[in-house]
Design an enzyme around this catalytic site. Structure first.
Site, PDB file in Angstrom:
ATOM      1  N   LYS A 152      -3.533   3.540  -3.455  1.00  0.00           N
ATOM      2  CA  LYS A 152      -4.503   4.335  -4.202  1.00  0.00           C
ATOM      3  C   LYS A 152      -3.958   5.736  -4.436  1.00  0.00           C
ATOM      4  O   LYS A 152      -4.564   6.551  -5.080  1.00  0.00           O
ATOM      5  CB  LYS A 152      -5.824   4.383  -3.433  1.00  0.00           C
ATOM      6  CG  LYS A 152      -6.418   2.989  -3.322  1.00  0.00           C
ATOM      7  CD  LYS A 152      -7.697   2.988  -2.531  1.00  0.00           C
ATOM      8  CE  LYS A 152      -8.163   1.556  -2.342  1.00  0.00           C
ATOM      9  NZ  LYS A 152      -9.305   1.478  -1.449  1.00  0.00           N
ATOM     10  N   MET A 157      -8.122   9.688   9.015  1.00  0.00           N
ATOM     11  CA  MET A 157      -8.649  10.116   7.718  1.00  0.00           C
ATOM     12  C   MET A 157      -9.467  11.395   7.813  1.00  0.00           C
ATOM     13  O   MET A 157     -10.384  11.597   7.033  1.00  0.00           O
ATOM     14  CB  MET A 157      -9.541   9.005   7.122  1.00  0.00           C
ATOM     15  CG  MET A 157      -8.807   7.713   6.930  1.00  0.00           C
ATOM     16  SD  MET A 157      -9.845   6.407   6.294  1.00  0.00           S
ATOM     17  CE  MET A 157     -10.761   5.937   7.750  1.00  0.00           C
ATOM     18  N   ASP A 179       0.794  -1.220   0.000  1.00  0.00           N
ATOM     19  CA  ASP A 179       0.000   0.000   0.000  1.00  0.00           C
ATOM     20  C   ASP A 179       0.823   1.265   0.000  1.00  0.00           C
ATOM     21  O   ASP A 179       1.985   1.227   0.369  1.00  0.00           O
ATOM     22  CB  ASP A 179      -0.628   0.055   1.383  1.00  0.00           C
ATOM     23  CG  ASP A 179      -2.051  -0.308   1.430  1.00  0.00           C
ATOM     24  OD1 ASP A 179      -2.603   0.039   2.432  1.00  0.00           O
ATOM     25  OD2 ASP A 179      -2.577  -0.899   0.475  1.00  0.00           O
TER      26      ASP A 179
HETATM   27  N1  SAH Z   1      -5.007   0.456   9.151  1.00  0.00           N
HETATM   28  C1  SAH Z   1      -4.413   1.748   9.379  1.00  0.00           C
HETATM   29  C2  SAH Z   1      -5.380   2.876   9.077  1.00  0.00           C
HETATM   30  C3  SAH Z   1      -5.768   2.958   7.631  1.00  0.00           C
HETATM   31  S1  SAH Z   1      -6.801   4.303   7.279  1.00  0.00           S
HETATM   32  C4  SAH Z   1      -3.888   1.822  10.809  1.00  0.00           C
HETATM   33  O1  SAH Z   1      -4.182   0.953  11.618  1.00  0.00           O
HETATM   34  O2  SAH Z   1      -3.111   2.722  11.098  1.00  0.00           O
HETATM   35  C5  SAH Z   1      -5.648   5.524   6.752  1.00  0.00           C
HETATM   36  C6  SAH Z   1      -5.463   6.573   7.809  1.00  0.00           C
HETATM   37  O3  SAH Z   1      -4.594   6.108   8.816  1.00  0.00           O
HETATM   38  C7  SAH Z   1      -4.819   7.833   7.329  1.00  0.00           C
HETATM   39  O4  SAH Z   1      -5.735   8.682   6.684  1.00  0.00           O
HETATM   40  C8  SAH Z   1      -4.342   8.428   8.622  1.00  0.00           C
HETATM   41  O5  SAH Z   1      -5.412   9.014   9.325  1.00  0.00           O
HETATM   42  C9  SAH Z   1      -3.922   7.201   9.378  1.00  0.00           C
HETATM   43  N2  SAH Z   1      -2.488   6.950   9.297  1.00  0.00           N
HETATM   44  C10 SAH Z   1      -1.878   5.870   8.795  1.00  0.00           C
HETATM   45  N3  SAH Z   1      -0.539   5.952   8.947  1.00  0.00           N
HETATM   46  C11 SAH Z   1      -0.309   7.119   9.574  1.00  0.00           C
HETATM   47  C12 SAH Z   1       0.854   7.782  10.043  1.00  0.00           C
HETATM   48  N4  SAH Z   1       2.087   7.268   9.881  1.00  0.00           N
HETATM   49  N5  SAH Z   1       0.721   8.974  10.671  1.00  0.00           N
HETATM   50  C13 SAH Z   1      -0.490   9.518  10.852  1.00  0.00           C
HETATM   51  N6  SAH Z   1      -1.622   8.939  10.428  1.00  0.00           N
HETATM   52  C14 SAH Z   1      -1.541   7.760   9.807  1.00  0.00           C
END
Ligand code: SAH
Length: 511
Positions: free
Chosen positions: A65, A177, A44
């Site tokens: 995406k 998000m 991803d």
């Molecule tokens: N499964 C992922 C979340 C996926 S949804 C998890 O558990 O972290 C995608 C969202 O995750 C992004 O829009 C953001 O809000 C958050 N996100 C993922 N990685 C991040 C990071 N390194 N720093 C801040 N937000 C993050």
């Protein structure tokens, strides 16, 4: 080397793996193992590509995406997972997802696709950004005095409006998000009864060298985020705990000037085996690291000859091992011959340096000799062998002659057996694109420069270990070359930082 015993692991099979929030150290041990076992890896936008070093031989497919013009729908991803698992009679597919598998990100749907297709799967949970990004900003989501509960919610208002009044009893809210909609969300939260003075913080690219944080209150956070220019991916924490950053800030507390490579990607190439100490030095300067092996190990071209040599070692006084790979390959071949370490009893073993000696120790063998300074030249000069004694150098087809010359000059007999081969590495399209996108590429030797040019072309900014390496790089066609001030890894990491500064036209740091 592909010399493992045949894997008993079933195929087709899908591992849904949480990649963690970005820091490559936050992948779980099981996650790393599942990557090593994979034939195909689908990853991803949010899964750190650095993690692909756990699966150098797997086919890698980017299904993010973001960053690609072709939008891949979730349905297409589900279908691709199933198709890849079924390909060629069955493959092991690793599906690497940012954060945790089941915290948003639609991991549940991918698991359902496997279940419906009748394909075996496992779930390897990951460290979610919902907890890790606040943690790296110095914000614990619970705290005995400040918060006894937390909720993780999506700020994506498309996905069926918020019910903030239902959350009124929850102390800490973590929004994923939601950066774009932060104005609306904070207004709604205040309407639903949250105090506008509640502390809040937004963390972008949490746990990575690009981490940035904005702080404020529920009433001001949207403005603060806009002002700081923070965008996705980011999490926002709302609650008394956000105040704790003032005391608990740690990861991003290091002053900027100690992190000259903050937000940059450095590709660290290597033509040898073993862990890269340079990668750690580059990381300490704030950069993300892309490790690029320029060679790969292959089977010896003549196994029969090798096995004949290994089977009867009578007359050999010393075995000379000059790489970790040699140690690994030696034990592979002993195993194939139905032998083990006892076969080497009575021989003396020399290692070229401490790393090779450590690998020997992992196999239960103590090196009888390690030169004072690592390297073939020192090994040749210092090996305590009598004139006339027979030494057997187990190595690859490209072993340099230094060891042979040094030993023969002392009257020691030198014999060489080809234990494995080294060949130029290949990169798939995705890996090549990541390499070309790096801000700077480090080169520790002339052969690294030549391999890199062949692999990725010469339109790259490179940092070279010393004047010889730099000359070799220019000869190979590179024009943006920065030379380390001395031949150490520290200096090479500094040279990488300098190379980036020069390229961006910023004033030279004047060192
Ligand atoms: N499964 C992922 C979340 C996926 S949804 C998890 O558990 O972290 C995608 C969202 O995750 C992004 O829009 C953001 O809000 C958050 N996100 C993922 N990685 C991040 C990071 N390194 N720093 C801040 N937000 C993050």
């Amino acid at each position: 080397m592909t010399a493992q015993t045949p894997s008993p692991l079933s195929r087709p099979f899908v591992s849904l793996i949480g990649a963690g929030p970005g820091d490559p150290g936050l992948l779980t041990l099981r996650g790393a193992e599942a990557l090593r076992q994979a034939d195909v890896v689908l990853f991803d936008y949010l899964a750190n590509p650095e993690l692909l070093r756990h699966c150098p031989d797997a086919e890698t497919i980017y299904v993010g995406k973001k960053g690609f013009s072709d939008y891949i729908s979730q349905e297409q991803i589900n279908a691709l997972i199933v198709d890849k698992a079924r390909e060629g009679g069955g493959k092991r597919v690793a599906r690497l997802k940012g954060g945790d598998v089941f915290v948003f990100g639609r991991g549940g749907e991918e698991a359902e696709a496997c279940a419906h297709a009748g394909i075996g799967f496992e779930v390897v949970p990951g460290v979610t950004s919902a907890i890790a990004a606040p943690a790296y900003a110095g914000i614990p989501v619970t705290h005995r005095e400040a918060a006894r509960s937390f909720a993780v919610l999506t700020g994506n208002t498309k996905e069926g409006g918020a019910h903030y009044e239902r959350l009124s009893g929850v102390d800490t809210l973590v929004l994923l998000m939601g950066v774009r909609n932060l104005d609306q969300i904070s207004t709604d939260l205040i309407k639903a009864g949250r105090d506008p003075q509640t502390p809040a913080a937004t963390v972008q690219w949490g746990t990575t060298p690009r981490q940035r944080v904005a702080t404020g209150t529920l009433a001001t956070i949207a403005g603060a985020v806009r002002e700081a220019g923070l965008e996705a991916p980011a999490v926002t924490v709302v609650g008394e705990v956000a105040r704790l950053r003032d005391t608990l800030r740690w990861f991003d507390a290091v002053p900027e000037h100690h992190r000259p490579l903050a937000g940059r990607t450095v590709a660290v190439t290597r033509t040898r085996d073993g862990a890269s100490a340079l990668a750690d030095l580059v990381r300490a300067r704030g950069a993300g690291v892309l490790e690029v092996p320029l060679i790969r190990f292959a089977e010896t071209g003549n196994e029969a000859a090798l096995h004949a040599r290994l089977r009867d070692l009578t007359g050999v006084a010393w075995l000379l091992l000059t790489s970790n790979q040699a140690v690994t390959a030696l034990f592979t071949h002993l195993r194939r011959l139905g032998l083990d370490a006892r076969h080497l009893a009575g021989l003396r073993i020399a290692a070229v340096g401490p790393s090779t000696a450590r690998t020997l120790a992992e196999h239960g063998l103590h090196a009888d000799f390690v030169p004072s300074t690592p390297g073939a030249r020192h090994l040749a000069a210092e090996l305590p062998a009598q004139p006339g004694a027979v030494t057997l150098h187990l190595t690859s087809q490209v072993a340099e002659d230094e060891l042979e010359r040094g030993l023969t000059a002392r009257g020691v007999r030198y014999e060489r057996a080809e234990l494995y081969r080294t060949e130029p590495a290949t990169l798939d399209g995705g890996a090549l694109a990541r390499l070309r996108a790096a801000d700077v590429v480090t080169l520790a030797s002339g052969s690294a420069a030549r391999h890199l040019a062949a692999l990725a072309g010469t339109d790259l900014t490179v940092a070279a270990m010393g004047p010889q390496t730099a000359d070799a790089a220019r000869e190979a066609g590179f024009s943006r070359v920065t030379v380390a001030r001395e031949a150490t890894l520290e200096a090479l990491a500094d040279a990488a930082a300098q190379a980036v500064l020069h390229r961006d036209g910023a004033p030279s740091p004047g060192r």
